[in-house]
Design an enzyme around this catalytic site. Sequence first.
Site, PDB file in Angstrom:
ATOM      1  N   ASP A   3      14.732   0.065   1.423  1.00  6.58           N
ATOM      2  CA  ASP A   3      15.357  -0.136   2.732  1.00  6.58           C
ATOM      3  C   ASP A   3      16.407  -1.246   2.566  1.00  6.58           C
ATOM      4  OD1 ASP A   3      15.426   0.338   5.595  1.00  6.58           O
ATOM      5  OD2 ASP A   3      14.239  -1.459   5.879  1.00  6.58           O
TER       6      ASP A   3
ATOM      7  N   LYS B 220      17.083   4.558   1.786  1.00 10.52           N
ATOM      8  CA  LYS B 220      17.902   4.456   3.014  1.00 10.52           C
ATOM      9  C   LYS B 220      19.098   3.563   2.691  1.00 10.52           C
ATOM     10  CE  LYS B 220      14.635   3.978   6.789  1.00 10.52           C
ATOM     11  NZ  LYS B 220      14.105   3.019   7.765  1.00 10.52           N
TER      12      LYS B 220
ATOM     13  N   VAL C 278      10.675   6.146   9.544  1.00 11.60           N
ATOM     14  CA  VAL C 278       9.901   7.310   9.109  1.00 11.60           C
ATOM     15  C   VAL C 278       8.475   6.911   8.748  1.00 11.60           C
ATOM     16  CG1 VAL C 278      11.912   8.624   8.339  1.00 11.60           C
ATOM     17  CG2 VAL C 278      10.766   7.095   6.733  1.00 11.60           C
TER      18      VAL C 278
ATOM     19  N   ARG D 215      -0.182   6.705   7.501  1.00 10.55           N
ATOM     20  CA  ARG D 215      -0.022   6.855   6.050  1.00 10.55           C
ATOM     21  C   ARG D 215      -0.601   8.180   5.565  1.00 10.55           C
ATOM     22  NH1 ARG D 215       1.522   1.747   4.050  1.00 10.55           N
ATOM     23  NH2 ARG D 215       0.515  -0.049   4.973  1.00 10.55           N
TER      24      ARG D 215
ATOM     25  N   LYS E 117       0.800  -1.200   0.000  1.00  8.67           N
ATOM     26  CA  LYS E 117       0.000   0.000   0.000  1.00  8.67           C
ATOM     27  C   LYS E 117       0.851   1.278   0.000  1.00  8.67           C
ATOM     28  CE  LYS E 117      -3.315  -2.290   3.076  1.00  8.67           C
ATOM     29  NZ  LYS E 117      -3.799  -2.307   4.468  1.00  8.67           N
ATOM     30  N   GLY E 118       2.084   1.151   0.460  1.00 10.61           N
ATOM     31  CA  GLY E 118       2.891   2.335   0.801  1.00 10.61           C
ATOM     32  C   GLY E 118       3.085   3.363  -0.294  1.00 10.61           C
TER      33      GLY E 118
ATOM     34  N   ASP F 163       7.526   3.085  -1.930  1.00  9.05           N
ATOM     35  CA  ASP F 163       7.644   4.188  -0.981  1.00  9.05           C
ATOM     36  C   ASP F 163       9.069   4.360  -0.476  1.00  9.05           C
ATOM     37  OD1 ASP F 163       7.619   1.816   0.503  1.00  9.05           O
ATOM     38  OD2 ASP F 163       6.055   2.454   1.901  1.00  9.05           O
TER      39      ASP F 163
ATOM     40  N   ASP G  42       3.850   3.693   6.728  1.00 13.53           N
ATOM     41  CA  ASP G  42       3.102   3.400   7.954  1.00 13.53           C
ATOM     42  C   ASP G  42       3.986   2.835   9.054  1.00 13.53           C
ATOM     43  OD1 ASP G  42       3.469   0.804   6.593  1.00 13.53           O
ATOM     44  OD2 ASP G  42       2.205   0.046   8.208  1.00 13.53           O
TER      45      ASP G  42
HETATM   46  P1  IMP Z   1      12.795  -3.407   1.927  1.00 13.01           P
HETATM   47  O1  IMP Z   1      13.517  -3.675   3.228  1.00 13.01           O
HETATM   48  O2  IMP Z   1      13.628  -2.571   1.000  1.00 13.01           O
HETATM   49  O3  IMP Z   1      12.320  -4.674   1.319  1.00 13.01           O
HETATM   50  O4  IMP Z   1      11.520  -2.524   2.292  1.00 13.01           O
HETATM   51  C1  IMP Z   1      10.343  -3.147   2.631  1.00 13.01           C
HETATM   52  C2  IMP Z   1       9.274  -2.237   3.111  1.00 13.01           C
HETATM   53  O5  IMP Z   1       9.542  -1.941   4.475  1.00 13.01           O
HETATM   54  C3  IMP Z   1       9.081  -0.892   2.468  1.00 13.01           C
HETATM   55  O6  IMP Z   1       8.339  -0.928   1.264  1.00 13.01           O
HETATM   56  C4  IMP Z   1       8.272  -0.212   3.552  1.00 13.01           C
HETATM   57  O7  IMP Z   1       6.913  -0.600   3.456  1.00 13.01           O
HETATM   58  C5  IMP Z   1       8.853  -0.788   4.811  1.00 13.01           C
HETATM   59  N1  IMP Z   1       9.780   0.165   5.447  1.00 13.01           N
HETATM   60  C6  IMP Z   1      11.122   0.147   5.454  1.00 13.01           C
HETATM   61  N2  IMP Z   1      11.621   1.198   6.148  1.00 13.01           N
HETATM   62  C7  IMP Z   1      10.528   1.888   6.585  1.00 13.01           C
HETATM   63  C8  IMP Z   1      10.368   3.082   7.353  1.00 13.01           C
HETATM   64  O8  IMP Z   1      11.305   3.768   7.793  1.00 13.01           O
HETATM   65  N3  IMP Z   1       9.075   3.460   7.602  1.00 13.01           N
HETATM   66  C9  IMP Z   1       7.988   2.777   7.144  1.00 13.01           C
HETATM   67  N4  IMP Z   1       8.102   1.667   6.411  1.00 13.01           N
HETATM   68  C10 IMP Z   1       9.357   1.223   6.138  1.00 13.01           C
HETATM   69 MG    MG Z   2       6.193  -0.148   1.111  1.00 14.58          MG
END
Ligand code: IMP
Ligand code: MG
Length: 191
Positions: A102, A130, A152, A164, A42-43, A99, A158
Amino acid sequence: MQDDIDRILFSETQILEGIDRVAREVTGRFADRPFTVVSVLKGSCIFAADLIRRIPIPLELAFVGASSYGGGTVAGDLSVNFFPAGHEIEGRHLLLVDDILDTGRTLQRLKSELLGRGAASVSTCVFLDKPSRRSVELEADLRVFEVEDLFVVGYGLDYAGRYRNLPFVGALRQEIFSAPAQDAPGPGRAT
Ligand code: IMP
Ligand code: MG
């Protein structure tokens, strides 16, 4: 809700200025070929909505659903809930929009699945990046802002399903995410 925010990192005005810049980059990149924006729910829904309205060339819009099990600030196992229909993927140039980048696991998984389903190409565009948290080798082709290693929320992002709808991006106060989440949705939150 605003009381739970420690500090604002990006205001509404800064966000829209940043998106204007990236929208111009997307427009230049896809000027010569039809493409589809694939928003990761959803982000990224709020980011995708603002981004596509600033791109003045033809595009299509599709959605992919991903959930990470865990519910808090640490991502757990990832599951992909739904994909666009086959005809929306096969032979198409896709711009995968999320969104936040990470660890990179979500976009890496989605990119390889979309290529496996016959996409002509998959580029990536993230609202926030990040880089300090990366655990896989993946960099976004386009990004609006880089953020330090803070949790964040807002503008689509979220914590336990909330925040959100904040129009800005803020760092959540430490007490909020270090306490056990009260009546938070169970595991399997949509990212
Ligand atoms: P990934 O670790 O790159 O796979 O990110 C997975 C998901 O973790 C992102 O799409 C966000 O939904 C969530 N996420 C990672 N860091 C944050 C944050 O700081 N705030 C909110 N959601 C986060
Ligand atoms: Mg997301």
